[in-house]
Design a protein around this motif. Sequence first.
Motif, short mmCIF file in Angstrom:
data_model
loop_
_atom_site.label_atom_id
_atom_site.label_comp_id
_atom_site.label_asym_id
_atom_site.label_seq_id
_atom_site.Cartn_x
_atom_site.Cartn_y
_atom_site.Cartn_z
N VAL A 265 36.56 25.24 45.83
CA VAL A 265 35.58 25.34 46.91
C VAL A 265 34.28 25.88 46.33
CG1 VAL A 265 34.98 26.38 49.12
CG2 VAL A 265 37.35 25.73 48.67
N ALA A 266 33.25 25.04 46.30
CA ALA A 266 31.94 25.47 45.82
C ALA A 266 31.03 25.90 46.96
CB ALA A 266 31.27 24.34 45.03
N LEU A 282 34.02 21.01 53.22
CA LEU A 282 34.14 21.85 52.04
C LEU A 282 33.59 21.07 50.85
CD1 LEU A 282 37.71 23.45 52.28
CD2 LEU A 282 35.55 24.24 53.26
N ASP A 283 32.59 21.62 50.18
CA ASP A 283 32.03 21.01 48.97
C ASP A 283 32.92 21.43 47.81
OD1 ASP A 283 30.60 20.18 46.77
OD2 ASP A 283 28.67 20.91 47.51
N ARG A 284 33.56 20.47 47.19
CA ARG A 284 34.48 20.77 46.10
C ARG A 284 33.79 21.01 44.76
NH1 ARG A 284 39.01 22.41 48.62
NH2 ARG A 284 39.79 20.87 50.11
N GLY A 285 32.48 20.76 44.69
CA GLY A 285 31.74 21.04 43.46
C GLY A 285 31.74 19.93 42.45
N ASP A 286 32.46 18.85 42.68
CA ASP A 286 32.52 17.73 41.74
C ASP A 286 32.10 16.43 42.40
OD1 ASP A 286 34.60 17.41 43.47
OD2 ASP A 286 36.18 17.27 41.96
N GLY A 287 31.28 16.56 43.46
CA GLY A 287 30.83 15.39 44.19
C GLY A 287 31.71 15.01 45.36
N VAL A 288 32.86 15.66 45.49
CA VAL A 288 33.79 15.37 46.60
C VAL A 288 33.56 16.38 47.72
CG1 VAL A 288 36.21 15.27 47.30
CG2 VAL A 288 35.51 14.36 45.07
#
Length: 391
Positions: A265-266, A282-288
């Motif tokens: 979770v970013a 939820l921004d996963r930090g890898d574009g997802v």
Amino acid sequence: MAVSSSESYSARPAGEECPGRPQVTGLRLSAFAGHRGVALPVGALTFFAGPSGSGKTTALQAYEALARLGGGAGVGEVFPDPVACVPERARPDAQRRRGFRIGCTADGPEGPVRLDVAVQAEPRLRIVGERLSAGGVVLLETALRDPGRPCVQAAWHTAGQSPVTRAPLPDDRLGTALLPLRVAGKTDGQRRVLAAAEQMVVALRSVFACDPRPERMRAPVPIGSGRLLGGCDNLAEVLWRTRAECGRRHARLVAAVRAGCAGAVADVVGEVLRDGTVRGVLDRGDGVRTELGRLGEGELRYLALALVLLTGPGVLEVDPVGEVPAAMQTLSVLVDGFDRGLDPGQRAELVGLAARMCDQGHIRVVGTVSDAAGVAGVAEGVSVTVVHLEP
């Protein structure tokens, strides 16, 4: 229902959570639903624990009812189903009247102030008796004298040429909340009445009753007031607002979500869609980006409760006391099912977060839990009160 025991786990002396700020320190359920003669201590962080049917939720409902009455709400608004509040085995009197009794104690600059309220549920809903007292002195007392009139006879402490002042008050409102409009404050006795009433009202108001409903949090929501509702239906909208308004609190929310939700979770974001609604992701930090609708019920409840604990009256749908400085008020959060749907790790994270926020003195939390072992001894730096209820 019965109270089997209460425990307190404290790293500071009792009563020092927020010196000078009025706060509820005890709840009395003299005759309310399944409770009779029950006294419950209330601290900075309090959990009512017990199995299903032990009366945890009804105790919380009594607290919320007193808070709403203290805020000036009518008895019909506060008790939409008053018969459900009457003890099951209560017998009607000769006039076919039945009712219930609740009360609380609020501590503060005036010392402990007690409020006790008697409500008639049948044949007509009304407040038929009220007593406000402090230091062994009855400061306000009301009683129903004429059942045919929509009022009660009130007597409040004067300590002037006449020891008390008598006047009628409406039977659909809490007299304590009306005293500032009725008492002149010319004598020492009247000033004592006003000070005690203000302490009680300030302690009771600014309450946010919360029970997150995951099924209502999944879909996009329209932009509204930006104030979180009790069911957390508009969670996405509030995330959109708080992320822009308070970066420090939002960073703490992201850290909490990272600790309690699966996967990386970013960031936690409210996205405005083309139709003007807002969805939470939820921004996963890898574009997802994972929509909140994909999260499990436990994750959604965890996210909602973390947001509640990290915000305040400006974000939560509460009724603060506008005429009293914010520094003298404390937000009280009531959470039904604090541990519902949470795994042990999520529960521990939330209890720890609640303890840290309570330790700052601007928030108090009263929640219900099914398992006392999951909350006892987890928090540090604040008094944690666990009250065990039995059926």
